[in-house]
Design a protein around this motif. Structure first.
Motif, PDB file in Angstrom:
ATOM      1  N   PRO A  20      97.447   9.128  38.268  1.00 16.45           N
ATOM      2  CA  PRO A  20      96.426   9.715  39.435  1.00 16.45           C
ATOM      3  C   PRO A  20      95.180  10.214  38.933  1.00 16.45           C
ATOM      4  CG  PRO A  20      98.668  10.468  39.652  1.00 16.45           C
ATOM      5  CD  PRO A  20      98.722   9.776  38.315  1.00 16.45           C
ATOM      6  N   SER A  21      95.241  10.760  37.625  1.00 18.47           N
ATOM      7  CA  SER A  21      93.789  11.222  37.197  1.00 18.47           C
ATOM      8  C   SER A  21      92.848  10.064  36.790  1.00 18.47           C
ATOM      9  CB  SER A  21      94.154  12.210  36.123  1.00 18.47           C
ATOM     10  OG  SER A  21      94.753  13.417  36.485  1.00 18.47           O
ATOM     11  N   ARG A  22      93.358   8.947  36.166  1.00 19.05           N
ATOM     12  CA  ARG A  22      92.620   8.202  35.856  1.00 19.05           C
ATOM     13  C   ARG A  22      92.051   7.078  37.083  1.00 19.05           C
ATOM     14  NH1 ARG A  22      94.560   2.832  32.901  1.00 19.05           N
ATOM     15  NH2 ARG A  22      92.234   1.902  32.500  1.00 19.05           N
ATOM     16  N   VAL A  23      92.796   7.158  38.286  1.00 21.15           N
ATOM     17  CA  VAL A  23      92.317   6.329  39.361  1.00 21.15           C
ATOM     18  C   VAL A  23      91.358   7.336  40.220  1.00 21.15           C
ATOM     19  CG1 VAL A  23      93.305   5.646  41.462  1.00 21.15           C
ATOM     20  CG2 VAL A  23      94.811   5.416  39.772  1.00 21.15           C
ATOM     21  N   PHE A  24      91.610   8.756  40.406  1.00 22.31           N
ATOM     22  CA  PHE A  24      90.559   9.528  40.696  1.00 22.31           C
ATOM     23  C   PHE A  24      89.480   9.174  40.244  1.00 22.31           C
ATOM     24  CE2 PHE A  24      88.451  13.587  40.893  1.00 22.31           C
ATOM     25  CZ  PHE A  24      88.420  13.963  42.279  1.00 22.31           C
ATOM     26  N   GLN A  25      89.186   9.072  38.792  1.00 23.46           N
ATOM     27  CA  GLN A  25      88.078   8.913  37.813  1.00 23.46           C
ATOM     28  C   GLN A  25      87.327   7.715  38.341  1.00 23.46           C
ATOM     29  OE1 GLN A  25      86.140  11.115  36.297  1.00 23.46           O
ATOM     30  NE2 GLN A  25      87.659  12.668  36.855  1.00 23.46           N
ATOM     31  N   ALA A  26      87.885   6.516  38.706  1.00 29.66           N
ATOM     32  CA  ALA A  26      87.574   5.449  39.012  1.00 29.66           C
ATOM     33  C   ALA A  26      86.638   5.580  40.606  1.00 29.66           C
ATOM     34  CB  ALA A  26      88.595   4.502  39.393  1.00 29.66           C
ATOM     35  N   PHE A  27      87.039   6.730  41.323  1.00 28.47           N
ATOM     36  CA  PHE A  27      85.986   7.085  42.429  1.00 28.47           C
ATOM     37  C   PHE A  27      85.061   8.048  42.054  1.00 28.47           C
ATOM     38  CE2 PHE A  27      89.962   5.166  44.421  1.00 28.47           C
ATOM     39  CZ  PHE A  27      89.404   4.683  45.548  1.00 28.47           C
ATOM     40  N   ALA A  28      85.419   9.053  41.366  1.00 30.99           N
ATOM     41  CA  ALA A  28      84.515  10.091  40.737  1.00 30.99           C
ATOM     42  C   ALA A  28      83.319   9.845  39.952  1.00 30.99           C
ATOM     43  CB  ALA A  28      85.460  11.337  40.434  1.00 30.99           C
ATOM     44  N   ASP A  29      83.640   8.921  39.042  1.00 30.07           N
ATOM     45  CA  ASP A  29      82.312   8.774  38.051  1.00 30.07           C
ATOM     46  C   ASP A  29      81.675   7.362  38.465  1.00 30.07           C
ATOM     47  OD1 ASP A  29      81.906   6.643  35.622  1.00 30.07           O
ATOM     48  OD2 ASP A  29      81.662   8.952  34.844  1.00 30.07           O
ATOM     49  N   ASP A  51      76.681  11.109  44.738  1.00 28.96           N
ATOM     50  CA  ASP A  51      76.890  12.587  44.393  1.00 28.96           C
ATOM     51  C   ASP A  51      78.302  12.859  45.050  1.00 28.96           C
ATOM     52  OD1 ASP A  51      76.674  15.286  44.464  1.00 28.96           O
ATOM     53  OD2 ASP A  51      75.235  15.533  45.881  1.00 28.96           O
ATOM     54  N   PHE A  52      79.401  12.709  44.216  1.00 27.01           N
ATOM     55  CA  PHE A  52      80.801  12.871  44.375  1.00 27.01           C
ATOM     56  C   PHE A  52      80.796  14.339  44.249  1.00 27.01           C
ATOM     57  CE2 PHE A  52      85.106  12.841  43.258  1.00 27.01           C
ATOM     58  CZ  PHE A  52      85.847  11.983  44.292  1.00 27.01           C
ATOM     59  N   ARG A  53      80.968  15.011  45.451  1.00 25.05           N
ATOM     60  CA  ARG A  53      81.437  16.254  45.479  1.00 25.05           C
ATOM     61  C   ARG A  53      81.786  16.581  46.979  1.00 25.05           C
ATOM     62  NH1 ARG A  53      77.188  19.557  47.575  1.00 25.05           N
ATOM     63  NH2 ARG A  53      75.420  18.280  47.447  1.00 25.05           N
ATOM     64  N   GLU A  54      82.451  17.756  47.478  1.00 20.68           N
ATOM     65  CA  GLU A  54      82.543  18.064  49.027  1.00 20.68           C
ATOM     66  C   GLU A  54      81.170  18.269  49.225  1.00 20.68           C
ATOM     67  OE1 GLU A  54      85.496  20.927  49.992  1.00 20.68           O
ATOM     68  OE2 GLU A  54      87.219  19.976  48.681  1.00 20.68           O
ATOM     69  N   GLY A  55      80.803  17.743  50.551  1.00 15.36           N
ATOM     70  CA  GLY A  55      79.402  17.838  50.966  1.00 15.36           C
ATOM     71  C   GLY A  55      78.190  16.671  50.574  1.00 15.36           C
ATOM     72  N   GLY A  56      78.759  16.257  49.340  1.00 13.11           N
ATOM     73  CA  GLY A  56      77.931  15.249  48.591  1.00 13.11           C
ATOM     74  C   GLY A  56      78.026  13.849  49.279  1.00 13.11           C
ATOM     75  N   LYS A  57      76.934  13.265  49.026  1.00 15.32           N
ATOM     76  CA  LYS A  57      76.718  11.879  49.709  1.00 15.32           C
ATOM     77  C   LYS A  57      76.751  10.737  48.928  1.00 15.32           C
ATOM     78  CE  LYS A  57      74.275  13.967  53.608  1.00 15.32           C
ATOM     79  NZ  LYS A  57      72.980  13.944  54.291  1.00 15.32           N
ATOM     80  N   VAL A  80      90.271  16.689  46.328  1.00 19.86           N
ATOM     81  CA  VAL A  80      91.252  17.327  45.311  1.00 19.86           C
ATOM     82  C   VAL A  80      91.525  16.578  44.244  1.00 19.86           C
ATOM     83  CG1 VAL A  80      93.743  18.375  45.308  1.00 19.86           C
ATOM     84  CG2 VAL A  80      92.244  18.638  47.448  1.00 19.86           C
ATOM     85  N   GLU A  81      91.293  16.977  43.069  1.00 18.38           N
ATOM     86  CA  GLU A  81      91.492  16.313  41.592  1.00 18.38           C
ATOM     87  C   GLU A  81      92.925  16.375  41.265  1.00 18.38           C
ATOM     88  OE1 GLU A  81      89.189  15.571  37.405  1.00 18.38           O
ATOM     89  OE2 GLU A  81      88.372  16.973  38.849  1.00 18.38           O
ATOM     90  N   PRO A  82      93.569  15.241  41.170  1.00 21.07           N
ATOM     91  CA  PRO A  82      94.932  15.801  40.581  1.00 21.07           C
ATOM     92  C   PRO A  82      94.883  16.302  39.154  1.00 21.07           C
ATOM     93  CG  PRO A  82      94.292  13.280  40.534  1.00 21.07           C
ATOM     94  CD  PRO A  82      93.148  13.984  41.155  1.00 21.07           C
TER      95      PRO A  82
END
Length: 155
Positions: A20-29, A51-57, A80-82
């Motif tokens: 899940p952390s690796r999949v999350f990073q594919a969206f976050a980075d 701008d990957f953060r809550e409220g980010g665009k 919510v980051e795993p």
């Protein structure tokens, strides 16, 4: 012009060997996301912000070989980051344009669940298709195309 709204939803479930952390990073980075998010060889990027953060665009625009420009404008509502063996979540709203025409407003929720050393990925999307735009299943098809590209980037 006649105004209308057509509502639709779909869910895509995938099972990946990546954590899940690796999949999350594919969206976050941004670099990792840019490896899979887009139209492939038929699409040339013409605009990008991230701008990957809550409220980010996030903004992504590209020109198809036909000359048409598609534009994705997103705001992240819940992230919510795993961590360890926990679940993760990404919820966002986005607007799609084709050239200067707004075609849809959607909300998507991504769930990342640990599953036998990998990830059970669940994406549920609710879309409002505007002013006669006939999606005819193309949003679900396009999202599956992107998930195929994401899966390849995780391999």
């Amino acid at each position: 012009m006649s105004r209308s709204v057509v509502h639709a939803s779909f869910t895509i479930t995938r099972h990946w060997k990546a954590s899940p952390s690796r999949v999350f990073q594919a969206f976050a980075d941004q670099e990792k996301k840019d490896a899979w998010f887009g139209g492939g060889s038929d699409w040339t990027p013409v605009g990008r912000s991230f701008d990957f953060r809550e409220g980010g665009k996030e903004h992504a625009a590209g020109r198809w070989k036909t000359g048409m420009v598609s534009r994705f404008d997103c705001i992240y509502l819940d992230i919510v980051e795993p961590a360890g063996n926990s679940e993760g979540r990404i919820i966002y709203n986005y607007v799609m344009h084709l050239d200067d025409r707004k075609i849809s407003v959607s909300q998507a929720a991504i769930e990342l669940k640990p599953d036998n050393g990998g990830t059970k990925f669940i994406l549920t999307e609710y879309g409002d298709y505007l002013d006669g735009y006939d999606d005819a299943g193309s949003r679900e098809h396009g999202t599956n195309f992107l998930m195929d590209r994401l899966e390849k980037s995780l391999a």
